[in-house]
Design a protein around this motif. Structure first.
Motif: not given
Length: 204
Positions: A52-53, A56-57, A59, A100-101, A103-104, A107
């Motif tokens: 995921c890290e 996510i980065s 994306c 993921m949802e 974290a994004i 952000s």
């Protein structure tokens, strides 16, 4: 007769004691969430974090995603679609999608709307408000925000086995698709998770 009953009672009592002595209690200890644990060689929480890290980065740094915000003067709106498990083992892909949802969204680079599995309950509440909520607080119908992009993904595995050695390689994909044009604006892949599992026979 009494002697026989006494012997039977004694044997039962001894059996109960033996069973009680054989009963094991779990030894539980807490570890830091970042601690790597591999007990079986299958997919685990450490793998979720690593994958995921990375995705996510990737994306959040997508050029097309940044271009959307510049062209439209607002954040893109995502909706989460299906994350399928196409691997050789049981994997709860909802954990990956939700992580993921979160974290994004946190952000500050994108907004999310409720997924199809979540919308029903929200719409029921909004419909009920039409009859019971005050005019000042009632929420309007047919005023939902439409998503710009759908996030989907999948997990696949390649498994190689020779005698008592097994190699598992995980391929995790995530992508964003424009809901109006069906164009894919970003695809991420992570294949960092590769495990070698060696089993040994137990000598009796």
């Amino acid at each position: 007769m009494k002697k026989r009953n006494f012997i039977i009672f004694t044997m039962i009592f001894i059996s109960v004691l033996l069973l009680a002595s054989c009963t094991s209690t779990p030894d539980v200890s807490r570890v830091d969430v970042e601690t790597q644990t591999d007990l079986t060689g299958y997919w685990n929480d450490t793998d979720v974090r690593i994958v995921c890290e990375s995705l996510i980065s990737d994306c959040l740094n997508s050029p097309r995603l940044n271009a959307f915000q510049e062209q439209n003067g607002r954040l893109p709106v995502f909706i989460v679609g299906t994350f399928s498990n196409d691997s050789s083992e049981h994997i709860d892909t909802a954990i990956i999608a939700k992580r993921m949802e979160a974290a994004i969204l946190n952000s500050g680079k994108a907004d999310f709307v409720a997924s199809s599995s979540e919308r029903g309950e929200i719409r029921d509440e909004r419909t009920e408000q039409q009859s019971w909520a005050s005019e000042e607080t009632v929420k309007s119908l047919a005023n939902e925000t439409g998503a710009d992009f759908m996030m989907t993904g999948s997990i696949r595995t390649i498994v190689e086995k020779v005698e008592k050695t097994t190699v598992r390689t995980y391929y995790v994909y995530a992508e964003l698709t424009d809901l109006e044009s069906n164009k894919k604006i970003w695809i991420g892949e992570n294949n960092e998770i590769k495990k070698i599992i060696k089993t040994s026979s137990v000598k009796l």
